[in-house]
Design a protein around this motif. Structure first.
Motif, short mmCIF file in Angstrom:
data_model
loop_
_atom_site.label_atom_id
_atom_site.label_comp_id
_atom_site.label_asym_id
_atom_site.label_seq_id
_atom_site.Cartn_x
_atom_site.Cartn_y
_atom_site.Cartn_z
N LEU A 61 0.83 -1.20 0.00
CA LEU A 61 0.00 0.00 0.00
C LEU A 61 0.86 1.25 0.00
O LEU A 61 1.92 1.30 0.64
CB LEU A 61 -0.92 0.01 1.22
CG LEU A 61 -2.07 -1.01 1.19
CD1 LEU A 61 -2.71 -1.12 2.56
CD2 LEU A 61 -3.11 -0.60 0.16
N ALA A 62 0.40 2.26 -0.70
CA ALA A 62 1.11 3.54 -0.77
C ALA A 62 0.09 4.66 -0.74
O ALA A 62 -1.07 4.48 -1.11
CB ALA A 62 1.96 3.62 -2.04
N ALA A 63 0.54 5.83 -0.28
CA ALA A 63 -0.32 7.00 -0.26
C ALA A 63 -0.37 7.64 -1.65
O ALA A 63 0.62 7.64 -2.38
CB ALA A 63 0.18 8.01 0.76
N ASN A 64 -1.54 8.16 -2.00
CA ASN A 64 -1.64 8.90 -3.26
C ASN A 64 -0.76 10.13 -3.24
O ASN A 64 -0.16 10.50 -4.24
CB ASN A 64 -3.10 9.31 -3.51
CG ASN A 64 -3.89 8.20 -4.16
OD1 ASN A 64 -3.35 7.39 -4.89
ND2 ASN A 64 -5.17 8.16 -3.89
N GLN A 65 -0.72 10.79 -2.07
CA GLN A 65 0.09 11.99 -1.90
C GLN A 65 0.84 11.88 -0.58
O GLN A 65 0.22 11.67 0.47
CB GLN A 65 -0.77 13.26 -1.91
CG GLN A 65 -1.57 13.46 -3.18
CD GLN A 65 -2.38 14.73 -3.15
OE1 GLN A 65 -1.92 15.79 -3.57
NE2 GLN A 65 -3.60 14.63 -2.65
#
Length: 368
Positions: A61-65
Motif C-alpha cells: 500500500l502507498a499514499a496517493n500523496q
C-alpha cells in the motif's frame, strides 16, 4: 516292454487327475470372485453453482500523496500550529516563521507606492494644464516634452515598486507554511526558535484516503480487467476484514521480461485502518460461471498422469477422467468430464474402488 507299459499307465493317471484338479480350481476361483463382498463407499454429488475465477496478487500500500514540506523562506520559527499525527485540512497553517522584517519592508514599499502615485497624479494634471499652452506657444515644446518624460519615469518607478512589493508579499506568504492538501501530519522534528533556511525540511503530510496499491498481472488476463473494476484486499493486521477498492490504472505496455503489466487500484480507507507500507493481498474477479459443474474436493483423485473421480452406476464404480478449473477447500470446478449434475461420486472408499468394481453405497452426503 511290459515293465515300461506299467510305468507309463500310472503317469497318465496322474496327469489326468492334475488336469481335472486344475479345472475344478479355476471354477472355484470364479465362484469365489463372483461372491466377493462389495466395497462400502460413501457418496457425494456433482452440483452446479456460481463459480468466480479470482486473480490473487500481492502488493504494498502507498499514499496517493505523501510529501515533505520544506522551507521556501529564511527565518526563525515563531509558531508551530500542528499536532503530530493529527489530521489537517488543505490550507491549514502548520508553521509560522518570523516575518517582522518582511512586513516592515512591505509597509515601506506601500508608502513609496503612495508617494509615487501622488506624484504621478500631479504630473498628469500639470501635463493637461500645459497642453493648451504649448498649442498657443505660451510654453516651449521642450518644456512639454520634459513633463511627459517625468511621467514616464514616475510610472517606471511605480512598476519597480510594484514588483518589489509582489516579491515581498510572496516572501511573507512563504513564512506561513500551510498544508497543501488534506491529510495527516507526520512527526514533529523542530521547535520554536529553530532557524530555517530555504530547503530545510519542516514536516511531512500524508493523504490516507484513498490509498493506492500496485501489482503485476499476467498478460493473458488483460482482456479481463477494466478501469473501475472492483478489487478486494486483505492485510495481516486485520485478517478477518476485507477492504474494497477499484482499478484506477492499467499500464498500456507489457513488461517483456516478466510478461506482465502493471495495475493500480484505489482502496477506500475512510476509517484510517490501513497505512502506507502495509503488505496486502489483492483479489480481482476475472470471470464468472453462473452454472458451473462442481464436485466435492474430497472425491477428486490426482496423480502425475491423470485426474479423475469415481461415479457409481448400478452399484458399479466407474472411473471418470476430469479436467479441473477453480479449486477450493470444499469443491472443485469441472471443466471437462463425462459427468452430469446430480451424479453420485465416491468420497470415502475412492482409493479402494476400481473401474467396474461392485460397491455398496452407505449414504449420500451433500457438499456445499
Amino acid at each position: 516292454m511290459f515293465k515300461t507299459d506299467r510305468i507309463r499307465l500310472p503317469l497318465l493317471l496322474l496327469v489326468a487327475v492334475a488336469v481335472l484338479s486344475t479345472g475344478c480350481s479355476d471354477s472355484d476361483t470364479q465362484d469365489v470372485r463372483q461372491e466377493s463382498p462389495a466395497v462400502p463407499v460413501i457418496l457425494g454429488e456433482a452440483q452446479t453453482r456460481r463459480v468466480e475465477l479470482i486473480l490473487e496478487q500481492v502488493g504494498t500500500l502507498a499514499a496517493n500523496q505523501d510529501v515533505t514540506l520544506r522551507a521556501e523562506s529564511e527565518g526563525r520559527v515563531v509558531n508551530i500550529a500542528f499536532q503530530e499525527g493529527r489530521e489537517v485540512a488543505r490550507g491549514d497553517l502548520l508553521v509560522q516563521l518570523d516575518s517582522e522584517r518582511i512586513e516592515a519592508a512591505i509597509l515601506s514599499l506601500q508608502a513609496r507606492m503612495a508617494e509615487l502615485n501622488a506624484r504621478l497624479h500631479n504630473q498628469l494634471r500639470t501635463l493637461e494644464r500645459n497642453r493648451p499652452l504649448v498649442e498657443r506657444n505660451l510654453i516651449s515644446q521642450l518644456q512639454f516634452d520634459n513633463l511627459e518624460t517625468e511621467i514616464l519615469e514616475t510610472r517606471s518607478q511605480i512598476d519597480g515598486v510594484q514588483a518589489n512589493l509582489a516579491q515581498e508579499r510572496t516572501r511573507l506568504a512563504d513564512t506561513r507554511i500551510r498544508a497543501p492538501f488534506a491529510g495527516v501530519v507526520g512527526a514533529r522534528t523542530l521547535g520554536v526558535g529553530d532557524y530555517l533556511r530555504p530547503g530545510d525540511a519542516v514536516v511531512s503530510v500524508v493523504d490516507l484516503d484513498p490509498l493506492e496499491i500496485s501489482f503485476q498481472v499476467p498478460e493473458a488476463l488483460k482482456p479481463k480487467l477494466s478501469l473501475g473494476q472492483g478489487v478486494s484486499l486483505r492485510v495481516a493486521a486485520y485478517p478477518q476484514q476485507v477492504f474494497e477498492g477499484v482499478i484506477s490504472f492499467i499500464a498500456p505496455r507489457i513488461d517483456i521480461s516478466t510478461r506482465t503489466f502493471q495495475v493500480k487500484a484505489q482502496i477506500d480507507n475512510a476509517e484510517r485502518l490501513l497505512s502506507p507500507g502495509m503488505f496486502a493481498r489483492v483479489e480481482v474477479i476475472t470471470d464468472v460461471f453462473e452454472q458451473a459443474l462442481t464436485v466435492p474436493w474430497e472425491s477428486v483423485i490426482r496423480t502425475e498422469e491423470d485426474t479423475y473421480v469415481y461415479t457409481v452406476e448400478d452399484n458399479l464404480a466407474r472411473r471418470v477422467p476430469i479436467r479441473l478449473g477453480r479449486i477450493t477447500a470444499n469443491w472443485a470446478q469441472v471443466l471437462e468430464g463425462d459427468l452430469a449434475p446430480g451424479a453420485p461420486v465416491i468420497l470415502e472408499g475412492k482409493f479402494a474402488a476400481r473401474d467396474g468394481m461392485r460397491v455398496a453405497p452407505q449414504t449420500v452426503t451433500p457438499r456445499q
